[in-house]
Design an enzyme around this catalytic site. Structure first.
Site, PDB file in Angstrom:
ATOM      1  N   PRO A   9     122.277 -29.212 -39.682  1.00 24.53           N
ATOM      2  CA  PRO A   9     122.643 -28.095 -40.548  1.00 24.53           C
ATOM      3  C   PRO A   9     121.466 -27.411 -41.254  1.00 24.53           C
ATOM      4  CG  PRO A   9     123.369 -30.182 -41.492  1.00 24.53           C
ATOM      5  CD  PRO A   9     122.934 -30.460 -40.084  1.00 24.53           C
ATOM      6  N   ASN A  10     121.559 -26.100 -41.291  1.00 26.22           N
ATOM      7  CA  ASN A  10     120.632 -25.204 -41.994  1.00 26.22           C
ATOM      8  C   ASN A  10     119.285 -25.028 -41.301  1.00 26.22           C
ATOM      9  OD1 ASN A  10     122.398 -24.586 -44.245  1.00 26.22           O
ATOM     10  ND2 ASN A  10     122.095 -26.729 -44.820  1.00 26.22           N
ATOM     11  N   ARG A  17     113.804 -19.291 -46.108  1.00 24.67           N
ATOM     12  CA  ARG A  17     113.488 -19.725 -47.477  1.00 24.67           C
ATOM     13  C   ARG A  17     112.693 -21.031 -47.429  1.00 24.67           C
ATOM     14  NH1 ARG A  17     117.621 -21.177 -50.727  1.00 24.67           N
ATOM     15  NH2 ARG A  17     116.190 -21.138 -52.458  1.00 24.67           N
ATOM     16  N   TYR A  22     109.138 -26.045 -45.319  1.00 27.97           N
ATOM     17  CA  TYR A  22     109.476 -26.038 -43.887  1.00 27.97           C
ATOM     18  C   TYR A  22     108.649 -25.065 -43.052  1.00 27.97           C
ATOM     19  CZ  TYR A  22     113.463 -28.612 -45.718  1.00 27.97           C
ATOM     20  OH  TYR A  22     114.240 -29.544 -46.348  1.00 27.97           O
ATOM     21  N   ASN A  73     116.828 -34.007 -35.184  1.00 29.17           N
ATOM     22  CA  ASN A  73     116.610 -33.812 -36.611  1.00 29.17           C
ATOM     23  C   ASN A  73     117.995 -33.563 -37.198  1.00 29.17           C
ATOM     24  OD1 ASN A  73     116.086 -33.029 -39.204  1.00 29.17           O
ATOM     25  ND2 ASN A  73     114.426 -31.608 -38.665  1.00 29.17           N
ATOM     26  N   ALA A  76     120.371 -32.685 -43.244  1.00 25.28           N
ATOM     27  CA  ALA A  76     121.025 -33.380 -44.367  1.00 25.28           C
ATOM     28  C   ALA A  76     121.922 -34.521 -43.905  1.00 25.28           C
ATOM     29  CB  ALA A  76     121.832 -32.378 -45.187  1.00 25.28           C
ATOM     30  N   HIS A  79     121.033 -38.330 -44.138  1.00 22.30           N
ATOM     31  CA  HIS A  79     121.203 -39.128 -45.355  1.00 22.30           C
ATOM     32  C   HIS A  79     122.655 -39.484 -45.644  1.00 22.30           C
ATOM     33  CE1 HIS A  79     117.182 -37.560 -45.553  1.00 22.30           C
ATOM     34  NE2 HIS A  79     117.602 -36.320 -45.793  1.00 22.30           N
ATOM     35  N   ASP A  86     126.688 -43.756 -35.228  1.00 26.67           N
ATOM     36  CA  ASP A  86     127.562 -44.413 -34.249  1.00 26.67           C
ATOM     37  C   ASP A  86     127.529 -43.694 -32.900  1.00 26.67           C
ATOM     38  OD1 ASP A  86     128.290 -46.348 -36.044  1.00 26.67           O
ATOM     39  OD2 ASP A  86     130.199 -45.442 -36.582  1.00 26.67           O
ATOM     40  N   GLU A  97     113.972 -39.818 -34.025  1.00 22.57           N
ATOM     41  CA  GLU A  97     114.335 -39.054 -35.242  1.00 22.57           C
ATOM     42  C   GLU A  97     113.119 -38.246 -35.693  1.00 22.57           C
ATOM     43  OE1 GLU A  97     114.878 -41.702 -38.566  1.00 22.57           O
ATOM     44  OE2 GLU A  97     115.598 -40.112 -39.902  1.00 22.57           O
ATOM     45  N   HIS A  99     111.659 -35.323 -38.614  1.00 23.97           N
ATOM     46  CA  HIS A  99     111.806 -34.488 -39.812  1.00 23.97           C
ATOM     47  C   HIS A  99     110.568 -33.628 -39.958  1.00 23.97           C
ATOM     48  CE1 HIS A  99     115.415 -36.491 -40.926  1.00 23.97           C
ATOM     49  NE2 HIS A  99     114.824 -37.639 -40.660  1.00 23.97           N
ATOM     50  N   ILE A 100     110.800 -32.347 -40.223  1.00 23.39           N
ATOM     51  CA  ILE A 100     109.689 -31.407 -40.380  1.00 23.39           C
ATOM     52  C   ILE A 100     108.864 -31.779 -41.620  1.00 23.39           C
ATOM     53  CG2 ILE A 100     109.160 -28.970 -40.886  1.00 23.39           C
ATOM     54  CD1 ILE A 100     111.777 -28.308 -39.252  1.00 23.39           C
ATOM     55  N   SER A 101     109.559 -32.088 -42.701  1.00 26.24           N
ATOM     56  CA  SER A 101     108.882 -32.416 -43.956  1.00 26.24           C
ATOM     57  C   SER A 101     108.632 -33.926 -44.043  1.00 26.24           C
ATOM     58  CB  SER A 101     109.729 -31.963 -45.138  1.00 26.24           C
ATOM     59  OG  SER A 101     110.943 -32.715 -45.199  1.00 26.24           O
ATOM     60  N   ARG A 106     109.746 -37.141 -50.861  1.00 24.79           N
ATOM     61  CA  ARG A 106     110.672 -36.230 -51.534  1.00 24.79           C
ATOM     62  C   ARG A 106     111.711 -36.992 -52.381  1.00 24.79           C
ATOM     63  NH1 ARG A 106     112.579 -31.824 -47.418  1.00 24.79           N
ATOM     64  NH2 ARG A 106     113.193 -30.824 -49.373  1.00 24.79           N
ATOM     65  N   ARG A 110     116.773 -38.579 -50.211  1.00 26.66           N
ATOM     66  CA  ARG A 110     116.253 -38.389 -48.840  1.00 26.66           C
ATOM     67  C   ARG A 110     115.604 -39.673 -48.299  1.00 26.66           C
ATOM     68  NH1 ARG A 110     116.714 -32.708 -48.226  1.00 26.66           N
ATOM     69  NH2 ARG A 110     116.367 -31.698 -50.223  1.00 26.66           N
TER      70      ARG A 110
HETATM   71  O1  CA2 Z   1     112.377 -32.294 -43.135  1.00 26.48           O
HETATM   72  C1  CA2 Z   1     113.348 -32.142 -42.397  1.00 26.48           C
HETATM   73  O2  CA2 Z   1     113.254 -31.790 -41.221  1.00 26.48           O
HETATM   74  C2  CA2 Z   1     114.752 -32.340 -42.961  1.00 26.48           C
HETATM   75  O3  CA2 Z   1     115.536 -32.998 -41.960  1.00 26.48           O
HETATM   76  C3  CA2 Z   1     115.289 -30.956 -43.244  1.00 26.48           C
HETATM   77  C4  CA2 Z   1     116.650 -30.959 -43.924  1.00 26.48           C
HETATM   78  C5  CA2 Z   1     116.667 -31.906 -45.130  1.00 26.48           C
HETATM   79  O4  CA2 Z   1     117.978 -31.997 -45.647  1.00 26.48           O
HETATM   80  C6  CA2 Z   1     116.169 -33.288 -44.766  1.00 26.48           C
HETATM   81  O5  CA2 Z   1     116.158 -34.085 -45.921  1.00 26.48           O
HETATM   82  C7  CA2 Z   1     114.776 -33.221 -44.186  1.00 26.48           C
HETATM   83  C8  CA2 Z   1     117.010 -29.557 -44.437  1.00 26.48           C
HETATM   84  C9  CA2 Z   1     116.992 -28.481 -43.414  1.00 26.48           C
HETATM   85  C10 CA2 Z   1     117.235 -27.192 -44.130  1.00 26.48           C
HETATM   86  O6  CA2 Z   1     116.295 -26.273 -43.735  1.00 26.48           O
HETATM   87  C11 CA2 Z   1     116.126 -25.168 -44.508  1.00 26.48           C
HETATM   88  C12 CA2 Z   1     115.624 -24.078 -43.859  1.00 26.48           C
HETATM   89  C13 CA2 Z   1     115.398 -22.925 -44.562  1.00 26.48           C
HETATM   90  C14 CA2 Z   1     115.648 -22.862 -45.915  1.00 26.48           C
HETATM   91  C15 CA2 Z   1     116.149 -23.963 -46.560  1.00 26.48           C
HETATM   92  C16 CA2 Z   1     116.386 -25.124 -45.854  1.00 26.48           C
END
Ligand code: CA2
Length: 143
Positions: A9-10, A17, A22, A73, A76, A79, A86, A97, A99-101, A106, A110
């Site tokens: 998601p997202n 943003r 990111y 990835n 959210a 977590h 499963d 797995e 994660h970009i960040s 954090r 997370r």
């Molecule tokens: O660091 C990552 O790749 C995460 O999986 C990104 C997720 C976050 O919930 C994980 O804790 C770490 C969030 C992705 C949302 O991406 C956005 C993109 C643009 C603006 C805001 C959020």
């Protein structure tokens, strides 16, 4: 070799943003980055993104006996989702797995990853390069 790359998601909002966390590149840029690398490596990739937990579970299940590796990835859902954990366990496909960040630096919420126990490796904090490292790990694992 066939690799399924799943984004949760997202992540379709990348570049819109929070560029400090990111980066400035978009989801389309990420897709191009991954497909170019796959072509260079001579492997097949399918890219999938959804904001819906059930759709992510469906995609993982559909990969059963069709893909040699999964890069995921879960965003959210990392977590929160026992269902995605499963699903990965149920298909038995080597999974990395990503994660970009650097999630480990954090917020406390997370620090939990449900999916991690089903993955052969976790990559964090490398930005988009993390997806390429994950592909390298799956190629190496498949040899
Ligand atoms: O660091 C990552 O790749 C995460 O999986 C990104 C997720 C976050 O919930 C994980 O804790 C770490 C969030 C992705 C949302 O991406 C956005 C993109 C643009 C603006 C805001 C959020």
């Amino acid at each position: 070799m066939k690799i399924l790359v799943i984004n949760g998601p997202n992540l379709n909002m990348l570049g819109i943003r929070e560029p400090d966390i990111y980066g400035k590149s978009t989801y389309a840029d990420l897709c191009r980055f991954i497909t170019d690398y796959a072509a260079q490596k001579g492997i097949e990739v399918k890219l999938f993104q959804s904001n819906h937990e059930g759709a992510l579970v469906d995609e993982i299940q559909a990969a059963y006996q069709k893909f040699d590796g999964i890069v995921i990835n879960p965003a959210a859902y990392t977590h929160t989702s026992v269902a995605i954990l499963d699903a990965v366990k149920s298909v038995g496909i080597p999974t990395v797995e990503v994660h970009i960040s650097a999630v480990e630096t954090r917020e406390d919420f997370r620090q939990v990853s449900y999916i991690r126990q089903a993955c052969i490796k976790t990559i964090t904090g490398l930005g988009f390069d993390g997806y390429l490292r994950a592909i390298d790990i799956l190629i190496e694992n498949g040899k």
